[in-house]
Design an enzyme around this catalytic site. Structure first.
Site, PDB file in Angstrom:
ATOM      1  N   LYS A 175       0.824  -1.210   0.000  1.00 34.08           N
ATOM      2  CA  LYS A 175       0.000   0.000   0.000  1.00 34.08           C
ATOM      3  C   LYS A 175       0.863   1.267   0.000  1.00 34.08           C
ATOM      4  CE  LYS A 175      -3.347  -2.790  -0.203  1.00 34.08           C
ATOM      5  NZ  LYS A 175      -4.215  -3.356   0.793  1.00 34.08           N
TER       6      LYS A 175
HETATM    7  C1  LIG Z   1      -5.075  -4.432   1.331  1.00 34.79           C
HETATM    8  C2  LIG Z   1      -6.557  -4.437   1.305  1.00 34.79           C
HETATM    9  C3  LIG Z   1      -7.316  -4.814   2.409  1.00 34.79           C
HETATM   10  C4  LIG Z   1      -6.774  -5.465   3.640  1.00 34.79           C
HETATM   11  O1  LIG Z   1      -5.717  -4.850   4.209  1.00 34.79           O
HETATM   12  P1  LIG Z   1      -4.741  -5.691   5.199  1.00 34.79           P
HETATM   13  O2  LIG Z   1      -3.943  -4.589   5.821  1.00 34.79           O
HETATM   14  O3  LIG Z   1      -3.939  -6.579   4.326  1.00 34.79           O
HETATM   15  O4  LIG Z   1      -5.584  -6.410   6.157  1.00 34.79           O
HETATM   16  C5  LIG Z   1      -8.698  -4.665   2.329  1.00 34.79           C
HETATM   17  N1  LIG Z   1      -9.298  -4.208   1.230  1.00 34.79           N
HETATM   18  C6  LIG Z   1      -8.606  -3.876   0.124  1.00 34.79           C
HETATM   19  C7  LIG Z   1      -9.334  -3.369  -1.070  1.00 34.79           C
HETATM   20  C8  LIG Z   1      -7.217  -3.993   0.123  1.00 34.79           C
HETATM   21  O5  LIG Z   1      -6.531  -3.694  -0.981  1.00 34.79           O
END
Ligand SMILES: *Cc1c(COP(=O)(O)O)cnc(C)c1O
Length: 376
Positions: A175
């Protein structure tokens, strides 16, 4: 891919040498800085994006008997948070040009049991919030935004993080900014924020006024919560990363621009459309492969790219097609045709701020050599 520099490492080392490893001054500082960054009133730090979605679903009061409308084209966690709370996910089709939840389809799915809509800013492009807000107001629904792709984006100049009643972010290494694992929920509603702070800490209140009234050791578990706390160590890493957010987002936008320019020369590659009202945050750069023109399936393009060492991917398998959802909720193929057709055509190209222009040209050249043909 993440981008961790010496300043980030130094920030973490300082916490390791301090008195607090978890739930100390760095968590509070991160919440303050993050709220400021997205211009929300409140930010609540949690241990993952998934925990952020769960806390958000809890705070909105989603429970047994409630239906929640969720786009089919997303990561499973966007829907799982509803199931954790005992709610029923109702999968909605997406707009073919953007793959964002289609407000027209949303309205057709509203019933007297509908409690909320989950909007996912897929790939980093904010949804059509004016249209979604019209629906939430008309039917008195809550809006939970899964903003895990879109930190740094805007819709009509309003920051992602202020567009839903609650907004969930992830600090996973893919992210925009990372904590290793971590998440954040933003809201303008202090009541929802307080609920989420209790939820992330086993459902325990540690109200300082109550402690003064009773005893310094006093606390009460008021509801069933979880240990979803973020540590000070992780918070320090995110704080350091956030100082570079603007640069990260700008770099992602520049990479996207380079891709788009290059693909004008390809008749078989179609990038997703961008609406005028948004500033895209580009978690992903998604193209659609027109296999009639390329005479190659997406799967073939995928393996040719992987064979050249290029980290392409597919985001996502529509959630209603996962065996869990089919067996538990009776979802089936054919239910969200736009998402299902897209699923066979989409390819995510490498997109991270550490890529230079040469890396982008390398990806484009690999795509060109995959079919041996472009428009010219
Ligand atoms: C990355 C992501 C999540 C979950 O995030 P984590 O930190 O991995 O639990 C949820 N929704 C979307 C659309 C994502 O890209």
């Amino acid at each position: 891919m993440h981008d961790v520099d010496d300043a980030d490492i130094q920030a973490v080392v300082e916490v390791l040498k301090s008195d607090w490893l978890t739930t100390g001054p760095k968590v509070r500082e991160l919440e303050r800085v993050f709220a400021q960054t997205v211009q929300a009133k409140e930010a609540v730090a949690v241990s993952s994006g998934t925990a952020a979605l769960h806390a958000a679903a809890y705070a909105l009061g989603i429970g047994a008997g409630d239906e929640v409308i969720i786009p089919a084209m997303t990561f499973a966690a966007s829907a799982n948070c509803v199931v954790y709370q005992g709610g029923t996910p109702i999968f909605c089709d997406v707009d073919p040009s953007t793959l964002l939840i289609d407000p027209y389809q949303v309205e057709k799915l509203v019933t007297p049991r509908t409690k909320a809509i989950v909007a996912v800013d897929y790939a980093g492009q904010p949804c059509d919030y004016d249209a979604l807000r019209k629906i939430t107001q008309k039917y008195d629904l809550k809006l939970l935004v899964d903003a895990c792709h879109a930190l740094g984006g805007t819709y009509k100049k309003k920051s992602v993080g202020t567009l839903g009643d609650v907004n969930a972010f992830s600090f996973h290494p893919v992210k925009h900014v990372t904590a290793g694992e971590g998440g954040m929920v933003t809201t303008d509603d202090p009541v929802l924020a307080r609920r989420m702070r209790i939820f992330r800490n086993h459902g325990i209140t540690t109200d300082s006024h109550e402690r003064e009234q009773k005893a310094a050791w006093f606390y009460e578990m008021q509801d069933l919560g979880f240990n979803y706390r973020l540590t000070d160590i992780q918070s320090a890493l995110v704080l350091s990363q956030l100082t570079k957010l603007q640069h990260f987002v700008e770099r992602r936008r520049r990479i996207a621009e380079l891709y788009r320019e290059s693909f004008r020369g390809f008749d078989w590659i179609e990038p997703l459309e961008i609406r005028d009202s948004v500033a895209h945050a580009y978690h992903l750069f998604v193209i659609r492969v027109d296999s009639k023109k390329s005479r190659l399936t997406r799967d073939k393009v995928f393996s040719l790219m992987r064979a050249q060492g290029i980290g392409v991917n597919v985001h996502y398998i529509p959630v209603h097609l996962h065996p869990f959802y089919q067996s538990r909720f009776g979802t089936k193929p054919g239910q969200c045709p736009v998402a299902e057709v897209a699923y066979n055509e989409i390819l995510s190209l490498p997109m991270f701020p550490g890529m230079n222009d040469e890396d982008v040209r390398h990806v484009v050249a690999a795509l060109r050599s995959a079919t041996g043909r472009t428009k010219d």
